[in-house]
Design a protein around this motif. Structure first.
Motif, mmCIF file in Angstrom:
data_model
loop_
_atom_site.group_PDB
_atom_site.id
_atom_site.type_symbol
_atom_site.label_atom_id
_atom_site.label_comp_id
_atom_site.label_asym_id
_atom_site.label_seq_id
_atom_site.Cartn_x
_atom_site.Cartn_y
_atom_site.Cartn_z
ATOM 1 N N ILE A 228 0.282 0.200 -0.752
ATOM 2 C CA ILE A 228 0.391 0.806 0.570
ATOM 3 C C ILE A 228 1.270 -0.084 1.432
ATOM 4 O O ILE A 228 1.202 -1.316 1.346
ATOM 5 N N ALA A 229 2.137 0.529 2.236
ATOM 6 C CA ALA A 229 2.975 -0.191 3.190
ATOM 7 C C ALA A 229 2.704 0.407 4.564
ATOM 8 O O ALA A 229 2.922 1.601 4.762
ATOM 9 N N MET A 230 2.207 -0.401 5.498
ATOM 10 C CA MET A 230 1.808 0.180 6.784
ATOM 11 C C MET A 230 1.847 -0.835 7.922
ATOM 12 O O MET A 230 1.783 -2.046 7.711
ATOM 13 N N THR A 231 1.975 -0.288 9.135
ATOM 14 C CA THR A 231 1.737 -1.015 10.368
ATOM 15 C C THR A 231 0.450 -0.454 10.953
ATOM 16 O O THR A 231 0.348 0.767 11.138
ATOM 17 N N PRO A 232 -0.551 -1.282 11.221
ATOM 18 C CA PRO A 232 -1.809 -0.770 11.779
ATOM 19 C C PRO A 232 -1.573 -0.088 13.123
ATOM 20 O O PRO A 232 -0.590 -0.389 13.817
ATOM 21 N N ILE B 217 1.381 -5.231 4.566
ATOM 22 C CA ILE B 217 1.139 -4.969 5.981
ATOM 23 C C ILE B 217 2.205 -5.690 6.800
ATOM 24 O O ILE B 217 2.511 -6.854 6.556
ATOM 25 N N GLY B 218 2.781 -5.002 7.776
ATOM 26 C CA GLY B 218 3.834 -5.636 8.558
ATOM 27 C C GLY B 218 4.119 -4.918 9.849
ATOM 28 O O GLY B 218 3.584 -3.837 10.116
ATOM 29 N N GLY B 219 4.966 -5.518 10.666
ATOM 30 C CA GLY B 219 5.359 -4.912 11.925
ATOM 31 C C GLY B 219 6.399 -3.822 11.723
ATOM 32 O O GLY B 219 6.934 -3.635 10.630
ATOM 33 N N ASN B 220 6.687 -3.104 12.794
ATOM 34 C CA ASN B 220 7.740 -2.095 12.739
ATOM 35 C C ASN B 220 9.088 -2.766 12.509
ATOM 36 O O ASN B 220 9.417 -3.752 13.171
ATOM 37 N N GLY B 221 9.854 -2.263 11.546
ATOM 38 C CA GLY B 221 11.149 -2.852 11.257
ATOM 39 C C GLY B 221 11.084 -4.111 10.424
ATOM 40 O O GLY B 221 12.086 -4.804 10.266
ATOM 41 N N SER B 222 9.906 -4.398 9.857
ATOM 42 C CA SER B 222 9.759 -5.614 9.044
ATOM 43 C C SER B 222 10.212 -5.407 7.608
ATOM 44 O O SER B 222 10.195 -6.326 6.810
ATOM 45 N N SER B 223 10.608 -4.185 7.259
ATOM 46 C CA SER B 223 11.081 -3.805 5.927
ATOM 47 C C SER B 223 9.946 -3.565 4.944
ATOM 48 O O SER B 223 10.148 -3.583 3.738
ATOM 49 N N LYS B 224 8.759 -3.270 5.437
ATOM 50 C CA LYS B 224 7.619 -3.018 4.551
ATOM 51 C C LYS B 224 7.820 -1.737 3.740
ATOM 52 O O LYS B 224 7.608 -1.731 2.524
ATOM 53 N N SER B 225 8.231 -0.642 4.395
ATOM 54 C CA SER B 225 8.429 0.623 3.692
ATOM 55 C C SER B 225 9.593 0.535 2.714
ATOM 56 O O SER B 225 9.534 1.069 1.600
ATOM 57 N N GLU B 226 10.668 -0.143 3.132
ATOM 58 C CA GLU B 226 11.844 -0.308 2.270
ATOM 59 C C GLU B 226 11.485 -1.117 1.030
ATOM 60 O O GLU B 226 11.875 -0.789 -0.090
ATOM 61 N N THR B 227 10.714 -2.189 1.229
ATOM 62 C CA THR B 227 10.313 -3.044 0.113
ATOM 63 C C THR B 227 9.492 -2.264 -0.897
ATOM 64 O O THR B 227 9.716 -2.352 -2.107
ATOM 65 N N GLN B 228 8.548 -1.476 -0.414
ATOM 66 C CA GLN B 228 7.719 -0.675 -1.315
ATOM 67 C C GLN B 228 8.549 0.377 -2.029
ATOM 68 O O GLN B 228 8.366 0.620 -3.233
ATOM 69 N N LEU B 229 9.486 1.004 -1.312
ATOM 70 C CA LEU B 229 10.319 2.057 -1.896
ATOM 71 C C LEU B 229 11.188 1.499 -3.023
ATOM 72 O O LEU B 229 11.307 2.104 -4.092
ATOM 73 N N VAL B 230 11.785 0.339 -2.787
ATOM 74 C CA VAL B 230 12.615 -0.291 -3.818
ATOM 75 C C VAL B 230 11.766 -0.636 -5.037
ATOM 76 O O VAL B 230 12.179 -0.439 -6.180
#
Length: 308
Positions: A179-183, A24-37
């Motif tokens: 899951i990688a998301m911003t609420p 879980i993270g803010g916008n631009g925190s690299s949450k989606s990138e981290t999960q994708l890698v």
């Protein structure tokens, strides 16, 4: 090979062996990138140098059958995520200092071409080592998510709880889902994500932690690959609650109405602005540039009661 996690929380996400992992993270925190890698590592069996000798070896077992669930096939997949996988596409600043080319190596694509490995009809990417990636979206019918078992499932942004449960049932023995998301920062929609918080909370360290669930939190201002001053300018018109969601991934349905400044996570308070703030370089308030700031949290870890 040269991928580097944005911080300790991102690194720990990669090192976790939990069956369910929530990022879980803010916008631009690299949450989606981290999960994708993380997904790509399992598909290719290639471990970045930054994780060498510490990445869980039992998670390296290609070929695997994987699934990526995105918010939208037209906007999220085509415009954002697919380019991050294509080896000849650059994602990042124009000076090509901060950013990366696509994560899937050329030698793992059939004939070295994305077009040969990617099936638009079935939305499946097939690598030369036998790994496959099925790409689906949140708006597909729930029955579409049934089918063969999978080794790895990654969900981008918060889905409905029924979709999460359906994907859980697809896991093979030893498989994992993340899951990688911003609420959502809209109060009416925030309760729709409350079910995610229940799982997220059960994966946080503490006496009530569930063993096979791990939760991680990424802050936007801790991402060294984005321009922090621009983030501050963009977020300047947000309310305090919206700022907490967009920058720190805080669940809005937990916003305290009696004591709105309450936080169970470490945050910065600026005495000059008299409110929570983002911090530049760990020293100055991003709004007034004052050094009169303090790191605080209202949560205290449980401790043994002393009797005399």
């Amino acid at each position: 090979l040269y991928y580097k996690p944005v911080g300790e929380e991102a690194k720990n996400f990669h090192l976790s062996n939990a069956a369910q992992r929530l990022l879980i993270g803010g916008n631009g925190s690299s949450k989606s990138e981290t999960q994708l890698v993380d997904l790509v590592i399992e598909m290719t069996g290639i471990v970045p140098l930054s994780l060498k000798n510490i990445y869980p070896r039992d998670r390296l077992r290609p070929p695997i059958a994987a699934r990526l669930v995105v918010k939208s096939l037209t906007n999220t997949w085509e415009m954002t995520i697919k380019p991050k996988l294509m080896y000849d596409h650059w994602t990042g600043l124009k000076d090509k200092v901060r950013g990366h080319f696509g994560w899937i190596p050329k030698h793992l694509l059939i004939k070295g071409k994305w077009e040969e490995s990617w099936s638009e009809k079935y939305r499946i990417l097939t690598l030369t080592n036998g790994s496959t990636l099925q790409v689906m979206s949140h708006d597909q019918d729930l029955t579409d998510f049934a089918g063969p078992s999978l080794h790895r499932i990654a969900v981008d942004e918060g889905p409905k709880s029924a979709l999460w449960r359906e994907n859980l049932m697809r896991l093979r023995e030893g498989g994992s889902i993340s899951i990688a998301m911003t609420p959502p920062d809209d109060e009416s929609a925030s309760w729709d994500a409350a079910w995610v918080y229940e799982i997220y909370d059960s994966g946080l360290a503490g006496p009530n932690k569930v063993p096979d669930i791990d939760s991680f939190t990424l802050f936007t201002e801790n991402n060294p690959y984005i321009d922090q001053e621009k983030i501050e300018i963009v977020s300047r018109g947000f309310t305090e609650a919206q700022r907490e969601v967009r920058m720190h991934g805080r669940f809005m349905h937990l916003s305290g109405r009696v004591y709105p400044a309450y936080s169970d996570r470490s945050k910065y308070w600026c005495f000059q602005c008299n409110k929570n703030t983002l911090v530049l370089d760990g020293k100055l308030c991003s709004t007034c540039k004052s050094a009169n700031i303090v790191l605080y949290s209202h949560f205290i870890e449980p401790f043994e009661k002393a009797f005399t």
